[in-house]
Design an enzyme around this catalytic site. Structure first.
Site, PDB file in Angstrom:
ATOM      1  N   SER A   1      -6.957   5.621   3.518  1.00 26.25           N
ATOM      2  CA  SER A   1      -6.976   4.816   2.288  1.00 26.25           C
ATOM      3  C   SER A   1      -7.358   3.372   2.620  1.00 26.25           C
ATOM      4  O   SER A   1      -8.064   2.718   1.869  1.00 26.25           O
ATOM      5  CB  SER A   1      -5.595   4.796   1.629  1.00 26.25           C
ATOM      6  OG  SER A   1      -5.372   5.962   0.895  1.00 26.25           O
TER       7      SER A   1
ATOM      8  N   THR B   1      -4.973  13.395   5.609  1.00 23.45           N
ATOM      9  CA  THR B   1      -3.563  13.497   5.998  1.00 23.45           C
ATOM     10  C   THR B   1      -3.359  14.731   6.874  1.00 23.45           C
ATOM     11  O   THR B   1      -2.753  14.655   7.951  1.00 23.45           O
ATOM     12  CB  THR B   1      -2.654  13.565   4.747  1.00 23.45           C
ATOM     13  OG1 THR B   1      -3.034  12.520   3.862  1.00 23.45           O
ATOM     14  CG2 THR B   1      -1.196  13.416   5.118  1.00 23.45           C
TER      15      THR B   1
ATOM     16  N   GLN C   1       7.059   3.871   3.960  1.00 18.22           N
ATOM     17  CA  GLN C   1       5.661   3.442   3.984  1.00 18.22           C
ATOM     18  C   GLN C   1       5.481   2.151   4.796  1.00 18.22           C
ATOM     19  O   GLN C   1       4.454   1.962   5.448  1.00 18.22           O
ATOM     20  CB  GLN C   1       5.177   3.239   2.544  1.00 18.22           C
ATOM     21  CG  GLN C   1       3.675   3.311   2.368  1.00 18.22           C
ATOM     22  CD  GLN C   1       3.139   4.729   2.207  1.00 18.22           C
ATOM     23  OE1 GLN C   1       3.726   5.529   1.490  1.00 18.22           O
ATOM     24  NE2 GLN C   1       2.044   5.028   2.869  1.00 18.22           N
TER      25      GLN C   1
ATOM     26  N   LYS D   1       0.851  -1.193   0.000  1.00 19.36           N
ATOM     27  CA  LYS D   1       0.000   0.000   0.000  1.00 19.36           C
ATOM     28  C   LYS D   1       0.877   1.229   0.000  1.00 19.36           C
ATOM     29  O   LYS D   1       1.810   1.338   0.800  1.00 19.36           O
ATOM     30  CB  LYS D   1      -0.881  -0.007   1.269  1.00 19.36           C
ATOM     31  CG  LYS D   1      -1.792   1.190   1.380  1.00 19.36           C
ATOM     32  CD  LYS D   1      -3.132   0.910   0.739  1.00 19.36           C
ATOM     33  CE  LYS D   1      -3.935   2.150   0.459  1.00 19.36           C
ATOM     34  NZ  LYS D   1      -3.615   2.804  -0.852  1.00 19.36           N
TER      35      LYS D   1
ATOM     36  N   LYS E   1       5.253   1.754  -3.138  1.00 17.83           N
ATOM     37  CA  LYS E   1       5.163   3.094  -3.723  1.00 17.83           C
ATOM     38  C   LYS E   1       5.431   2.985  -5.215  1.00 17.83           C
ATOM     39  O   LYS E   1       6.130   2.064  -5.648  1.00 17.83           O
ATOM     40  CB  LYS E   1       6.232   4.007  -3.107  1.00 17.83           C
ATOM     41  CG  LYS E   1       5.887   5.469  -3.169  1.00 17.83           C
ATOM     42  CD  LYS E   1       5.043   5.865  -1.980  1.00 17.83           C
ATOM     43  CE  LYS E   1       4.594   7.302  -2.042  1.00 17.83           C
ATOM     44  NZ  LYS E   1       4.018   7.710  -0.752  1.00 17.83           N
TER      45      LYS E   1
ATOM     46  N   GLY F   1      -2.911   8.205  -4.364  1.00 11.43           N
ATOM     47  CA  GLY F   1      -2.216   9.371  -4.901  1.00 11.43           C
ATOM     48  C   GLY F   1      -0.989   9.726  -4.084  1.00 11.43           C
ATOM     49  O   GLY F   1      -0.736   9.179  -3.009  1.00 11.43           O
ATOM     50  N   ASP F   2      -0.224  10.633  -4.618  1.00 15.59           N
ATOM     51  CA  ASP F   2       0.909  11.259  -3.917  1.00 15.59           C
ATOM     52  C   ASP F   2       1.176  12.534  -4.712  1.00 15.59           C
ATOM     53  O   ASP F   2       0.275  13.005  -5.428  1.00 15.59           O
ATOM     54  CB  ASP F   2       2.124  10.304  -3.903  1.00 15.59           C
ATOM     55  CG  ASP F   2       3.191  10.728  -2.890  1.00 15.59           C
ATOM     56  OD1 ASP F   2       3.039  10.423  -1.701  1.00 15.59           O
ATOM     57  OD2 ASP F   2       4.175  11.391  -3.275  1.00 15.59           O
TER      58      ASP F   2
ATOM     59  N   ASN G   1      -2.777  19.235  -0.768  1.00 16.47           N
ATOM     60  CA  ASN G   1      -3.839  18.723   0.102  1.00 16.47           C
ATOM     61  C   ASN G   1      -3.420  18.642   1.557  1.00 16.47           C
ATOM     62  O   ASN G   1      -4.215  18.867   2.467  1.00 16.47           O
ATOM     63  CB  ASN G   1      -4.236  17.301  -0.323  1.00 16.47           C
ATOM     64  CG  ASN G   1      -5.244  17.343  -1.437  1.00 16.47           C
ATOM     65  OD1 ASN G   1      -5.842  18.388  -1.694  1.00 16.47           O
ATOM     66  ND2 ASN G   1      -5.425  16.221  -2.098  1.00 16.47           N
TER      67      ASN G   1
HETATM   68  N1  GLU Z   1       0.910   9.085  -0.547  1.00 16.72           N
HETATM   69  C1  GLU Z   1       0.385   9.007   0.777  1.00 16.72           C
HETATM   70  C2  GLU Z   1       1.480   8.695   1.770  1.00 16.72           C
HETATM   71  O1  GLU Z   1       2.607   9.123   1.580  1.00 16.72           O
HETATM   72  C3  GLU Z   1      -0.829   8.098   0.866  1.00 16.72           C
HETATM   73  C4  GLU Z   1      -0.585   6.683   0.439  1.00 16.72           C
HETATM   74  C5  GLU Z   1      -1.866   5.861   0.379  1.00 16.72           C
HETATM   75  O2  GLU Z   1      -2.918   6.383   0.713  1.00 16.72           O
HETATM   76  O3  GLU Z   1      -1.775   4.700  -0.035  1.00 16.72           O
HETATM   77  O4  GLU Z   1       1.273   8.081   2.784  1.00 16.72           O
END
Ligand code: GLU
Length: 447
Positions: A379, A209, A111, A90, A126, A165-166, A240
């Site tokens: 998420s 977030t 992550q 994820k 990622k 997203g990121d 965001n």
């Molecule tokens: N990109 C976000 C993070 O850095 C969310 C990742 C997600 O929701 O899978 O955690």
């Protein structure tokens, strides 16, 4: 023991000499989990330490697409599936010209521990592309997203890998990606999160977030007998994350007095509140510079072109832009200003030497893998909502998010107590995140 840790750091250095961001996070995490590894020799004997620094799988692919003039372009796409001990991989997808395997490995590695801290069943991954979304038309974005997922779809799925997203990938991009995925697979499922609410997306995901960061900041302050009420904050970025953070700070009695955009920073002592936050959202949607028009519209706001906001005095500093935003020179500026709290909103926004300097000068650092975990946690709620074919209300989501953030800080406090770390929340977060992953890996044997 330090030699032993160095051995694994050196492995990464030798294997990936040109990936400094990945090495930076590995160094930070491995150094702080030393006491846990010392207490568990089986982590070394079982090869767990060798495995935790090497992605389970990494996919690289070509992304051909055509611009509006009919000219062909080729970008590169990747997905790093780093660790699935706790659940399906994820993590987000990032589109930016500086994306390369070193950035994605750093983000995927972070992550793993971030996702672990949420307490939810999600592994770490990622992905992304070196595609630059800036200046592209809507149709070009759509064609690029469709081409990207036409290869990626083979490697993702609701129980396999769940991207979101990121940077450079928001609701619009996830929509195009999901649409093409559905066409290719004939499945309407929870593989992608951050979807629109009409497409199975979660109410509250966009602000999750930022809201989570503020709940986390509140817990940090509580630890020191303080509250958010009346506090001032300086933030960087205006995506965001920064938006949700600004809004929640206001709701909880604090206010943002400075923020930055690509063109510099704004100092607005009266506070970035109410209609000013809405206006910033409007500006961001227009894809133009943020600060200059803000200063023109709101009397009293001062614009500092081309500068970073870290010289402004405030109670809280919350970098929400990108990695390595705060370098040693900025850390020195913060200390000179008498800074007390730095809560990391973006992923790894502070260099290792800056963190060490801040901590040595009594600045409390709330690490990103804990502070910004609310996004990925929500998420996972979206995955859960999709798997059950139901819809959670926004109130439900906010309440769950708050509980998750409170629990994350509690785990950090416990780790700090257990390993006598004082208020080193960076180490506490790494340890708490690592322990859960390590237990799951031991359970599953040598895989
Ligand atoms: N990109 C976000 C993070 O850095 C969310 C990742 C997600 O929701 O899978 O955690």
């Amino acid at each position: 023991m330090a030699n032993l840790t160095q051995k694994y750091i050196d492995i990464v250095k030798d294997r990936y000499p040109n990936e400094p961001e990945f090495l930076q996070t590995v160094e930070e995490v491995l150094t702080s989990i030393e006491p846990v590894v010392e207490a568990h020799p089986e982590y070394i004997e079982s090869g767990l330490m060798d495995r935790i620094i090497e992605p389970e799988r990494m996919i690289q692919f070509r992304v051909p697409w055509m611009d509006d003039e009919g000219k062909a372009h080729v970008n590169r796409g990747w997905r790093v599936q780093f660790n699935s001990a706790l659940g399906p991989y994820k993590g987000g997808i990032r589109f930016a010209p500086n994306v390369y395997p070193g950035i994605l490995k750093f983000l995927a590695f972070e992550q793993i521990f971030k996702n672990s801290l949420t307490g939810l069943p999600i592994g770490g991954g990622k992905g992304g592309s070196d595609f630059d979304p800036n200046g592209k038309s809507n149709n070009e974005i759509m064609r690029f997203c469709q081409s990207f997922v036409t290869e990626l779809y083979k490697y993702v799925g609701p129980n396999e890998d769940d991207p979101a997203g990121d940077m450079g990938v928001g609701g619009r991009e996830i929509g195009y990606i999901m649409g093409q995925y559905k066409r290719l697979t004939n499945q309407y499922d929870g593989t992608f999160s951050g979807k629109g609410t009409e497409n199975g997306g979660l109410y509250g995901r966009t602000e999750a977030t930022g809201y989570g960061i503020v709940f986390f900041a509140r817990e940090v302050l509580k630890h020191f007998g303080e509250t958010l009420d009346g506090k001032t904050a300086v933030i960087s970025g205006f995506g965001n994350v920064a938006w949700g953070t600004t809004q929640k700070l206001e709701q909880l009695g604090a206010k943002v007095i400075a923020f930055s955009g690509p063109d510099g920073y704004i100092l607005d002592e009266a506070g970035v509140t109410g209609e000013k936050v809405d206006y910033l959202l409007e500006l961001r949607a227009s894809g133009k510079n943020i600060c200059a028009p803000y200063a023109e519209k709101f009397a009293g706001a001062k614009f500092f072109p081309g500068e970073k906001p870290w010289g402004v005095k405030a109670d809280l500093y919350i970098p929400c832009a990108m990695q390595n935003d705060i370098q040693l020179e900025h850390a020195k500026q913060l200390v000179e200003n008498g800074a007390r709290y730095l809560i990391e909103g973006a992923n790894m926004p502070t260099t290792n030497e800056a963190i060490q300097y801040l901590q040595a000068h009594n600045v409390v650092v709330g690490p990103s893998k804990a502070a910004n975990a609310g996004g990925v946690a929500c998420s996972c709620l979206e995955m859960s909502q999709n798997a059950q074919h139901i819809v959670f209300s926004a109130e439900d989501v906010y309440a769950k998010l708050e509980g998750i953030m409170v629990n994350i800080f509690k785990q950090i406090e416990d780790a700090c107590d257990q390993y006598n770390l004082g208020e080193n929340f960076v180490a506490g977060a790494n340890i708490a995140g690592f322990e859960r992953v390590a237990k799951a890996m031991m359970w599953q044997g040598l895989v």
